[in-house]
Design a protein around this motif. Structure first.
Motif, PDB file in Angstrom:
ATOM      1  N   MET A   1      38.733  17.833 -12.882  1.00  0.00           N
ATOM      2  CA  MET A   1      38.643  16.382 -12.794  1.00  0.00           C
ATOM      3  C   MET A   1      37.267  16.008 -12.281  1.00  0.00           C
ATOM      4  SD  MET A   1      41.185  13.864 -10.718  1.00  0.00           S
ATOM      5  CE  MET A   1      42.526  14.465 -11.727  1.00  0.00           C
ATOM      6  N   GLY A   2      36.553  15.093 -12.953  1.00  0.00           N
ATOM      7  CA  GLY A   2      35.169  14.810 -12.647  1.00  0.00           C
ATOM      8  C   GLY A   2      34.962  14.245 -11.255  1.00  0.00           C
TER       9      GLY A   2
ATOM     10  N   TYR B   1      51.521  -0.201   5.018  1.00  0.00           N
ATOM     11  CA  TYR B   1      52.652   0.673   4.751  1.00  0.00           C
ATOM     12  C   TYR B   1      52.272   2.129   4.972  1.00  0.00           C
ATOM     13  CZ  TYR B   1      54.927  -3.332   2.566  1.00  0.00           C
ATOM     14  OH  TYR B   1      55.492  -4.564   2.336  1.00  0.00           O
ATOM     15  N   LYS B   2      53.220   2.880   5.521  1.00  0.00           N
ATOM     16  CA  LYS B   2      53.107   4.336   5.554  1.00  0.00           C
ATOM     17  C   LYS B   2      53.829   4.867   4.329  1.00  0.00           C
ATOM     18  CE  LYS B   2      53.220   7.179   9.042  1.00  0.00           C
ATOM     19  NZ  LYS B   2      52.171   8.121   8.603  1.00  0.00           N
ATOM     20  N   VAL B   3      53.156   5.735   3.575  1.00  0.00           N
ATOM     21  CA  VAL B   3      53.723   6.279   2.340  1.00  0.00           C
ATOM     22  C   VAL B   3      53.575   7.792   2.359  1.00  0.00           C
ATOM     23  CG1 VAL B   3      53.680   6.205  -0.181  1.00  0.00           C
ATOM     24  CG2 VAL B   3      53.007   4.176   1.127  1.00  0.00           C
ATOM     25  N   ARG B   4      54.658   8.500   2.039  1.00  0.00           N
ATOM     26  CA  ARG B   4      54.633   9.959   1.934  1.00  0.00           C
ATOM     27  C   ARG B   4      55.237  10.367   0.599  1.00  0.00           C
ATOM     28  NH1 ARG B   4      57.376  10.943   7.794  1.00  0.00           N
ATOM     29  NH2 ARG B   4      59.233  10.621   6.508  1.00  0.00           N
ATOM     30  N   CYS B   5      54.606  11.321  -0.058  1.00  0.00           N
ATOM     31  CA  CYS B   5      55.228  11.833  -1.283  1.00  0.00           C
ATOM     32  C   CYS B   5      56.242  12.908  -0.920  1.00  0.00           C
ATOM     33  CB  CYS B   5      54.178  12.339  -2.272  1.00  0.00           C
ATOM     34  SG  CYS B   5      53.299  13.839  -1.805  1.00  0.00           S
ATOM     35  N   ILE B   6      57.127  13.208  -1.837  1.00  0.00           N
ATOM     36  CA  ILE B   6      58.239  14.125  -1.540  1.00  0.00           C
ATOM     37  C   ILE B   6      58.309  15.223  -2.591  1.00  0.00           C
ATOM     38  CG2 ILE B   6      59.645  12.585  -0.133  1.00  0.00           C
ATOM     39  CD1 ILE B   6      61.048  11.583  -2.541  1.00  0.00           C
ATOM     40  N   TYR B   7      57.160  15.881  -2.794  1.00  0.00           N
ATOM     41  CA  TYR B   7      57.077  17.024  -3.698  1.00  0.00           C
ATOM     42  C   TYR B   7      56.647  18.261  -2.920  1.00  0.00           C
ATOM     43  CZ  TYR B   7      57.414  14.467  -8.154  1.00  0.00           C
ATOM     44  OH  TYR B   7      57.837  13.728  -9.212  1.00  0.00           O
ATOM     45  N   PRO B   8      57.489  18.818  -2.060  1.00  0.00           N
ATOM     46  CA  PRO B   8      57.085  20.045  -1.372  1.00  0.00           C
ATOM     47  C   PRO B   8      56.778  21.119  -2.416  1.00  0.00           C
ATOM     48  CG  PRO B   8      59.202  19.218  -0.590  1.00  0.00           C
ATOM     49  CD  PRO B   8      58.850  18.421  -1.768  1.00  0.00           C
ATOM     50  N   PRO B   9      55.815  21.983  -2.206  1.00  0.00           N
ATOM     51  CA  PRO B   9      55.014  22.122  -0.985  1.00  0.00           C
ATOM     52  C   PRO B   9      53.666  21.420  -1.065  1.00  0.00           C
ATOM     53  CG  PRO B   9      54.675  24.001  -2.389  1.00  0.00           C
ATOM     54  CD  PRO B   9      55.581  23.087  -3.156  1.00  0.00           C
ATOM     55  N   HIS B  10      53.541  20.389  -1.911  1.00  0.00           N
ATOM     56  CA  HIS B  10      52.232  19.778  -2.135  1.00  0.00           C
ATOM     57  C   HIS B  10      51.945  18.587  -1.232  1.00  0.00           C
ATOM     58  CE1 HIS B  10      52.080  22.345  -5.587  1.00  0.00           C
ATOM     59  NE2 HIS B  10      53.107  21.750  -6.164  1.00  0.00           N
ATOM     60  N   CYS B  11      52.959  18.039  -0.547  1.00  0.00           N
ATOM     61  CA  CYS B  11      52.795  16.759   0.140  1.00  0.00           C
ATOM     62  C   CYS B  11      52.543  16.917   1.634  1.00  0.00           C
ATOM     63  CB  CYS B  11      54.037  15.899  -0.064  1.00  0.00           C
ATOM     64  SG  CYS B  11      54.335  15.496  -1.798  1.00  0.00           S
TER      65      CYS B  11
ATOM     66  N   ASN C   1      48.577  17.854   0.884  1.00  0.00           N
ATOM     67  CA  ASN C   1      48.381  18.623   2.115  1.00  0.00           C
ATOM     68  C   ASN C   1      47.256  19.647   2.022  1.00  0.00           C
ATOM     69  OD1 ASN C   1      49.492  20.587   0.499  1.00  0.00           O
ATOM     70  ND2 ASN C   1      51.433  20.746   1.621  1.00  0.00           N
ATOM     71  N   SER C   2      46.574  19.707   0.885  1.00  0.00           N
ATOM     72  CA  SER C   2      45.467  20.652   0.729  1.00  0.00           C
ATOM     73  C   SER C   2      44.647  20.249  -0.486  1.00  0.00           C
ATOM     74  CB  SER C   2      45.996  22.080   0.536  1.00  0.00           C
ATOM     75  OG  SER C   2      46.616  22.212  -0.741  1.00  0.00           O
ATOM     76  N   PRO C   3      43.411  20.747  -0.582  1.00  0.00           N
ATOM     77  CA  PRO C   3      42.613  20.439  -1.773  1.00  0.00           C
ATOM     78  C   PRO C   3      43.284  20.859  -3.079  1.00  0.00           C
ATOM     79  CG  PRO C   3      41.217  21.297  -0.038  1.00  0.00           C
ATOM     80  CD  PRO C   3      42.617  21.458   0.445  1.00  0.00           C
ATOM     81  N   ALA C   4      43.932  22.014  -3.081  1.00  0.00           N
ATOM     82  CA  ALA C   4      44.614  22.466  -4.294  1.00  0.00           C
ATOM     83  C   ALA C   4      45.768  21.527  -4.645  1.00  0.00           C
ATOM     84  CB  ALA C   4      45.123  23.888  -4.114  1.00  0.00           C
ATOM     85  N   SER C   5      46.506  21.081  -3.620  1.00  0.00           N
ATOM     86  CA  SER C   5      47.618  20.173  -3.864  1.00  0.00           C
ATOM     87  C   SER C   5      47.124  18.806  -4.334  1.00  0.00           C
ATOM     88  CB  SER C   5      48.454  20.000  -2.592  1.00  0.00           C
ATOM     89  OG  SER C   5      49.122  21.204  -2.261  1.00  0.00           O
ATOM     90  N   THR C   6      45.942  18.387  -3.848  1.00  0.00           N
ATOM     91  CA  THR C   6      45.361  17.135  -4.307  1.00  0.00           C
ATOM     92  C   THR C   6      45.174  17.157  -5.813  1.00  0.00           C
ATOM     93  OG1 THR C   6      44.187  16.850  -2.210  1.00  0.00           O
ATOM     94  CG2 THR C   6      43.371  15.590  -4.092  1.00  0.00           C
ATOM     95  N   GLU C   7      44.636  18.255  -6.308  1.00  0.00           N
ATOM     96  CA  GLU C   7      44.412  18.385  -7.748  1.00  0.00           C
ATOM     97  C   GLU C   7      45.728  18.340  -8.508  1.00  0.00           C
ATOM     98  OE1 GLU C   7      41.374  20.932 -10.547  1.00  0.00           O
ATOM     99  OE2 GLU C   7      42.169  21.842  -8.725  1.00  0.00           O
ATOM    100  N   ILE C   8      46.759  18.964  -7.953  1.00  0.00           N
ATOM    101  CA  ILE C   8      48.070  18.988  -8.617  1.00  0.00           C
ATOM    102  C   ILE C   8      48.674  17.590  -8.671  1.00  0.00           C
ATOM    103  CG2 ILE C   8      50.456  19.794  -8.374  1.00  0.00           C
ATOM    104  CD1 ILE C   8      49.279  22.418  -7.250  1.00  0.00           C
ATOM    105  N   LEU C   9      48.601  16.843  -7.556  1.00  0.00           N
ATOM    106  CA  LEU C   9      49.178  15.501  -7.537  1.00  0.00           C
ATOM    107  C   LEU C   9      48.468  14.565  -8.502  1.00  0.00           C
ATOM    108  CD1 LEU C   9      49.988  14.812  -3.769  1.00  0.00           C
ATOM    109  CD2 LEU C   9      51.457  15.762  -5.551  1.00  0.00           C
ATOM    110  N   PHE C  10      47.140  14.694  -8.608  1.00  0.00           N
ATOM    111  CA  PHE C  10      46.419  13.870  -9.574  1.00  0.00           C
ATOM    112  C   PHE C  10      46.815  14.243 -11.005  1.00  0.00           C
ATOM    113  CE2 PHE C  10      43.555  12.581  -6.141  1.00  0.00           C
ATOM    114  CZ  PHE C  10      43.366  11.252  -6.467  1.00  0.00           C
ATOM    115  N   ALA C  11      47.119  15.493 -11.234  1.00  0.00           N
ATOM    116  CA  ALA C  11      47.561  15.909 -12.561  1.00  0.00           C
ATOM    117  C   ALA C  11      48.942  15.330 -12.880  1.00  0.00           C
ATOM    118  CB  ALA C  11      47.594  17.432 -12.649  1.00  0.00           C
ATOM    119  N   TYR C  12      49.814  15.225 -11.869  1.00  0.00           N
ATOM    120  CA  TYR C  12      51.115  14.597 -12.073  1.00  0.00           C
ATOM    121  C   TYR C  12      50.956  13.138 -12.500  1.00  0.00           C
ATOM    122  CZ  TYR C  12      53.716  18.421  -9.771  1.00  0.00           C
ATOM    123  OH  TYR C  12      54.287  19.619  -9.445  1.00  0.00           O
TER     124      TYR C  12
END
Length: 249
Positions: free
Chosen positions: A1-2, A78-88, A120-131
């Motif tokens: 992702m650019g 607002y406080k917002v949390r995603c619920i996709y363990p183990p990425h959140c 919760n991590s740089p790798a998870s950031t990339e995954i969530l943006f892909a979702y």
């Protein structure tokens, strides 16, 4: 992702809205994000905040639909949390509502800065943006800003002395502004302003001289009127912001 480096840069930033200490129940929903070349908000958002809406909370802001409430919801935190363990992240993100937007059964459309904080991590950031769209839980929290005093911003479309529009900035606590009135000295009465859209209130032929204002606040302490004497100076100018002595909690 650019723009991935931009997303990673937000992981260590400190949020402006305060963490909620109550045990209010979270509501389940979904969230997505919108494109932004610099990861900040939209200066032409439906709340009418302009540059404030782009940069407040370091750009960790959101467009909403159901929570917009015809503009009353503008400025809500607002406080917002995603619920996709183990990425959140357990902490999630605290966001300020600055715009209106509809998504695919979503309550929040984040800036990239805000959306990246869900991970919760740089790798998870990339995954969530892909979702692209994630399941989340959220709750309203009090807003808290480095600037503790309420600010009255004269909208750029104002034209002295014929037309005045204002936007209230840095509404702290868990409060909504539901009505605004100006004191009309010649009639010895309060005259209501019109909610144009979002957080923008206006009036034709505003009072001359310095302007006394009062506004109705709906929040955790109930509904009350707050007076702001000489809120707007007699030589007010379009685009100017005037800091009051009022601190909402």
């Amino acid at each position: 992702m650019g723009s991935f480096h931009c997303f990673l840069a937000i992981l260590g930033l400190v949020l402006l809205p305060a963490l909620c200490t109550s045990q209010d129940t979270f509501t389940r929903s979904r969230a997505t994000y919108y494109g932004s070349p610099d990861c900040y908000g939209n200066p032409t958002g439906a709340c009418g905040y302009g540059e404030f809406g782009r940069t407040v909370n370091d750009g960790q802001v959101s467009a909403v639909a159901r929570l917009y409430r015809n503009g009353t919801g503008c400025g809500g935190c607002y406080k917002v949390r995603c619920i996709y363990p183990p990425h959140c992240s357990n902490e999630g993100v605290n966001v300020v509502v600055t715009d209106y937007g509809e998504g695919d059964r979503t309550d929040f459309i984040f800036t990239p800065k805000a959306y990246g904080k869900l991970a919760n991590s740089p790798a998870s950031t990339e995954i969530l943006f892909a979702y692209g769209v994630v399941d989340i839980e959220f709750r309203r929290i009090p807003c808290q800003y480095p600037t503790p005093n309420l600010v009255f911003k004269v909208h750029e479309h104002s034209k002295a002395p014929l037309y005045l529009a204002i936007v209230m900035q840095y509404v702290a606590g868990q409060n909504d502004i539901t009505a605004v009135e100006l004191w009309q000295e010649d009639c010895k009465e309060w005259r209501g302003m019109r909610r144009v859209f979002g957080a923008v209130w206006d009036t034709q032929s505003p009072p001359s001289g310095s302007i006394d204002m009062r506004f109705q606040v709906s929040g955790s302490a109930g509904v009350k009127w707050v007076q702001a004497p000489k809120a707007i100076p007699s030589d007010w100018k379009a685009g100017a912001a005037y800091t009051s002595d009022i601190q909402l909690t």
